[in-house]
Design a protein around this motif. Sequence first.
Motif, PDB file in Angstrom:
ATOM      1  N   ARG A  94      -3.304 -28.519 111.814  1.00 59.26           N
ATOM      2  CA  ARG A  94      -3.332 -27.917 112.533  1.00 59.26           C
ATOM      3  C   ARG A  94      -2.107 -27.733 113.098  1.00 59.26           C
ATOM      4  O   ARG A  94      -1.798 -28.468 113.488  1.00 59.26           O
ATOM      5  N   LEU A  95      -2.187 -26.456 113.992  1.00 60.35           N
ATOM      6  CA  LEU A  95      -1.503 -26.225 114.956  1.00 60.35           C
ATOM      7  C   LEU A  95      -1.453 -24.716 116.072  1.00 60.35           C
ATOM      8  O   LEU A  95      -2.293 -23.942 115.290  1.00 60.35           O
ATOM      9  N   GLY A  96      -1.158 -25.476 117.243  1.00 65.32           N
ATOM     10  CA  GLY A  96      -1.405 -23.749 117.950  1.00 65.32           C
ATOM     11  C   GLY A  96      -3.052 -23.729 118.417  1.00 65.32           C
ATOM     12  O   GLY A  96      -2.995 -22.619 118.555  1.00 65.32           O
ATOM     13  N   GLY A  97      -3.399 -24.965 117.803  1.00 66.76           N
ATOM     14  CA  GLY A  97      -5.128 -25.326 118.006  1.00 66.76           C
ATOM     15  C   GLY A  97      -5.838 -24.018 116.888  1.00 66.76           C
ATOM     16  O   GLY A  97      -7.491 -24.417 116.690  1.00 66.76           O
ATOM     17  N   GLU A  98      -5.167 -23.855 115.861  1.00 68.58           N
ATOM     18  CA  GLU A  98      -5.505 -23.370 114.530  1.00 68.58           C
ATOM     19  C   GLU A  98      -5.140 -24.168 113.347  1.00 68.58           C
ATOM     20  O   GLU A  98      -4.307 -24.725 113.126  1.00 68.58           O
ATOM     21  N   ILE A  99      -6.025 -23.607 112.468  1.00 71.94           N
ATOM     22  CA  ILE A  99      -5.842 -24.349 110.862  1.00 71.94           C
ATOM     23  C   ILE A  99      -4.767 -23.269 110.173  1.00 71.94           C
ATOM     24  O   ILE A  99      -5.275 -22.283 110.002  1.00 71.94           O
ATOM     25  N   VAL A 100      -4.341 -24.377 110.234  1.00 71.17           N
ATOM     26  CA  VAL A 100      -2.486 -24.178 109.627  1.00 71.17           C
ATOM     27  C   VAL A 100      -2.888 -23.445 107.618  1.00 71.17           C
ATOM     28  O   VAL A 100      -2.367 -22.294 107.516  1.00 71.17           O
ATOM     29  N   VAL A 101      -3.082 -25.151 106.980  1.00 73.92           N
ATOM     30  CA  VAL A 101      -3.728 -25.314 105.810  1.00 73.92           C
ATOM     31  C   VAL A 101      -5.316 -25.699 105.725  1.00 73.92           C
ATOM     32  O   VAL A 101      -5.606 -26.875 106.389  1.00 73.92           O
ATOM     33  N   SER A 102      -5.912 -25.488 104.647  1.00 80.24           N
ATOM     34  CA  SER A 102      -6.946 -26.484 104.154  1.00 80.24           C
ATOM     35  C   SER A 102      -7.276 -26.357 102.580  1.00 80.24           C
ATOM     36  O   SER A 102      -7.023 -25.125 102.395  1.00 80.24           O
ATOM     37  N   THR A 103      -6.436 -27.447 102.043  1.00 82.67           N
ATOM     38  CA  THR A 103      -7.097 -27.101 100.418  1.00 82.67           C
ATOM     39  C   THR A 103      -7.054 -28.452  99.666  1.00 82.67           C
ATOM     40  O   THR A 103      -7.802 -29.795 100.641  1.00 82.67           O
ATOM     41  N   ARG A 104      -7.515 -28.560  99.476  1.00 82.36           N
ATOM     42  CA  ARG A 104      -7.938 -29.244  98.255  1.00 82.36           C
ATOM     43  C   ARG A 104      -6.623 -29.787  96.503  1.00 82.36           C
ATOM     44  O   ARG A 104      -6.966 -29.936  95.975  1.00 82.36           O
ATOM     45  N   ALA A 105      -5.432 -28.535  97.114  1.00 80.18           N
ATOM     46  CA  ALA A 105      -4.823 -28.506  95.406  1.00 80.18           C
ATOM     47  C   ALA A 105      -3.666 -29.460  96.158  1.00 80.18           C
ATOM     48  O   ALA A 105      -2.170 -28.962  95.625  1.00 80.18           O
ATOM     49  N   ALA A 106      -3.129 -30.802  96.349  1.00 80.37           N
ATOM     50  CA  ALA A 106      -2.011 -31.024  97.211  1.00 80.37           C
ATOM     51  C   ALA A 106      -1.429 -31.566  95.813  1.00 80.37           C
ATOM     52  O   ALA A 106      -1.850 -32.199  95.107  1.00 80.37           O
ATOM     53  N   ARG A 137      17.578 -29.003  95.957  1.00 80.08           N
ATOM     54  CA  ARG A 137      17.768 -28.317  97.423  1.00 80.08           C
ATOM     55  C   ARG A 137      16.771 -27.598  98.104  1.00 80.08           C
ATOM     56  O   ARG A 137      15.701 -27.069  96.824  1.00 80.08           O
ATOM     57  N   ALA A 138      16.357 -27.958  98.951  1.00 79.49           N
ATOM     58  CA  ALA A 138      15.335 -28.013 100.109  1.00 79.49           C
ATOM     59  C   ALA A 138      16.157 -27.002 100.355  1.00 79.49           C
ATOM     60  O   ALA A 138      16.983 -27.148 101.797  1.00 79.49           O
ATOM     61  N   ALA A 139      14.657 -26.093 101.199  1.00 81.23           N
ATOM     62  CA  ALA A 139      14.624 -24.733 101.927  1.00 81.23           C
ATOM     63  C   ALA A 139      13.946 -24.595 103.426  1.00 81.23           C
ATOM     64  O   ALA A 139      12.834 -25.581 102.748  1.00 81.23           O
ATOM     65  N   TYR A 140      14.318 -24.929 104.334  1.00 85.00           N
ATOM     66  CA  TYR A 140      13.590 -24.964 105.599  1.00 85.00           C
ATOM     67  C   TYR A 140      12.627 -23.781 106.199  1.00 85.00           C
ATOM     68  O   TYR A 140      12.933 -22.884 105.922  1.00 85.00           O
ATOM     69  N   LEU A 141      11.317 -23.779 106.732  1.00 85.54           N
ATOM     70  CA  LEU A 141      10.626 -23.349 107.433  1.00 85.54           C
ATOM     71  C   LEU A 141       9.937 -23.006 108.660  1.00 85.54           C
ATOM     72  O   LEU A 141       9.676 -24.563 109.146  1.00 85.54           O
ATOM     73  N   ASP A 142       9.566 -22.742 109.730  1.00 83.95           N
ATOM     74  CA  ASP A 142       9.348 -22.001 110.395  1.00 83.95           C
ATOM     75  C   ASP A 142       7.502 -22.032 110.099  1.00 83.95           C
ATOM     76  O   ASP A 142       7.300 -21.769 109.593  1.00 83.95           O
ATOM     77  N   VAL A 143       6.840 -23.280 111.252  1.00 86.50           N
ATOM     78  CA  VAL A 143       5.315 -23.394 111.161  1.00 86.50           C
ATOM     79  C   VAL A 143       5.377 -22.670 112.131  1.00 86.50           C
ATOM     80  O   VAL A 143       5.099 -22.797 113.303  1.00 86.50           O
ATOM     81  N   ARG A 144       3.937 -21.232 112.001  1.00 80.01           N
ATOM     82  CA  ARG A 144       3.568 -20.395 113.436  1.00 80.01           C
ATOM     83  C   ARG A 144       1.832 -20.476 112.900  1.00 80.01           C
ATOM     84  O   ARG A 144       1.970 -20.074 112.175  1.00 80.01           O
ATOM     85  N   ALA A 145       1.355 -20.719 114.595  1.00 81.66           N
ATOM     86  CA  ALA A 145      -0.186 -20.603 114.505  1.00 81.66           C
ATOM     87  C   ALA A 145       0.258 -20.252 115.853  1.00 81.66           C
ATOM     88  O   ALA A 145       0.084 -21.699 117.055  1.00 81.66           O
ATOM     89  N   ALA A 171       1.985 -18.245 108.612  1.00 82.60           N
ATOM     90  CA  ALA A 171       1.912 -19.121 109.350  1.00 82.60           C
ATOM     91  C   ALA A 171       3.063 -19.346 109.002  1.00 82.60           C
ATOM     92  O   ALA A 171       3.675 -20.772 109.416  1.00 82.60           O
ATOM     93  N   LEU A 172       3.731 -19.416 107.605  1.00 80.44           N
ATOM     94  CA  LEU A 172       5.494 -19.120 107.136  1.00 80.44           C
ATOM     95  C   LEU A 172       6.562 -18.864 107.132  1.00 80.44           C
ATOM     96  O   LEU A 172       6.591 -17.462 106.789  1.00 80.44           O
ATOM     97  N   ALA A 173       7.259 -19.328 108.107  1.00 80.78           N
ATOM     98  CA  ALA A 173       8.528 -18.258 108.505  1.00 80.78           C
ATOM     99  C   ALA A 173      10.620 -18.672 107.803  1.00 80.78           C
ATOM    100  O   ALA A 173      11.163 -19.994 108.437  1.00 80.78           O
ATOM    101  N   SER A 174      10.813 -18.231 106.866  1.00 80.80           N
ATOM    102  CA  SER A 174      12.141 -19.195 106.890  1.00 80.80           C
ATOM    103  C   SER A 174      12.572 -19.601 107.711  1.00 80.80           C
ATOM    104  O   SER A 174      12.654 -18.727 108.870  1.00 80.80           O
ATOM    105  N   ALA A 175      13.699 -20.352 107.508  1.00 84.93           N
ATOM    106  CA  ALA A 175      14.396 -21.293 108.884  1.00 84.93           C
ATOM    107  C   ALA A 175      15.751 -21.466 108.471  1.00 84.93           C
ATOM    108  O   ALA A 175      15.952 -21.485 107.604  1.00 84.93           O
ATOM    109  N   PRO A 176      17.004 -21.122 109.351  1.00 80.33           N
ATOM    110  CA  PRO A 176      18.040 -22.003 108.231  1.00 80.33           C
ATOM    111  C   PRO A 176      18.239 -22.737 108.496  1.00 80.33           C
ATOM    112  O   PRO A 176      17.911 -23.839 108.590  1.00 80.33           O
ATOM    113  N   GLY A 177      19.288 -23.350 107.350  1.00 76.28           N
ATOM    114  CA  GLY A 177      19.257 -24.671 107.075  1.00 76.28           C
ATOM    115  C   GLY A 177      18.554 -25.108 105.372  1.00 76.28           C
ATOM    116  O   GLY A 177      18.238 -24.158 104.794  1.00 76.28           O
ATOM    117  N   ALA A 178      19.501 -25.995 105.359  1.00 75.50           N
ATOM    118  CA  ALA A 178      18.929 -26.643 103.516  1.00 75.50           C
ATOM    119  C   ALA A 178      19.359 -27.877 103.589  1.00 75.50           C
ATOM    120  O   ALA A 178      20.557 -28.416 104.237  1.00 75.50           O
TER     121      ALA A 178
END
Length: 164
Positions: free
Chosen positions: A34-46, A84-92, A69-76
């Motif tokens: 949860r973020l911002g009072g909302e469910i960002v993700v719910s899964t049984r496939a982690a 190599r990991a890419a970063y994301l912003d999470v929005r909700a 809910a996901l947007a590209s963010a700067p940096g790696a």
Amino acid sequence: MAIQRAVPGPGQESVWDYPRPPRVEPSRERVVVRLGGEIVVSTRAAVRVLETSHPPTYYLPAADFAPDALASAPGASMCEFKGRAAYLDVRAGGVIASRAAWTYPSPLPGYESLRGMIALYPGAMDACEIGGELVRAQDGDFYGGWITDRIVGPFKGAPGTLGW
């Protein structure tokens, strides 16, 4: 300094029994974030990544996240095992958690199952749950481990643990 390893009780795992290089294994438990009072993700496939001295890091299917809910963010960054990991912003709910998630677009051999999966810093979210249990975030600002009552340490990440 000798590390005083906690002894796991019934139904618990010690992070000191996890391998290095890390192992990736599926988890069918319900994961809810949860973020911002909302469910960002719910899964049984982690999937969870298990590495010596670290609480598990959960990777969740990108397809299971709420739309936008996901947007590209700067940096790696670079992991010697996963690539190599890419970063994301999470929005909700009107909240933006900057660089609070990461993904491996082209994971190294042995970690291909992480392609299309997203990891989150649980401390940057309102709440993360595994099987209904509230997750505690791993100390520090680099690792993204998810601590539950089923995991015992001590855990790398806190001040003074860099050399473990």
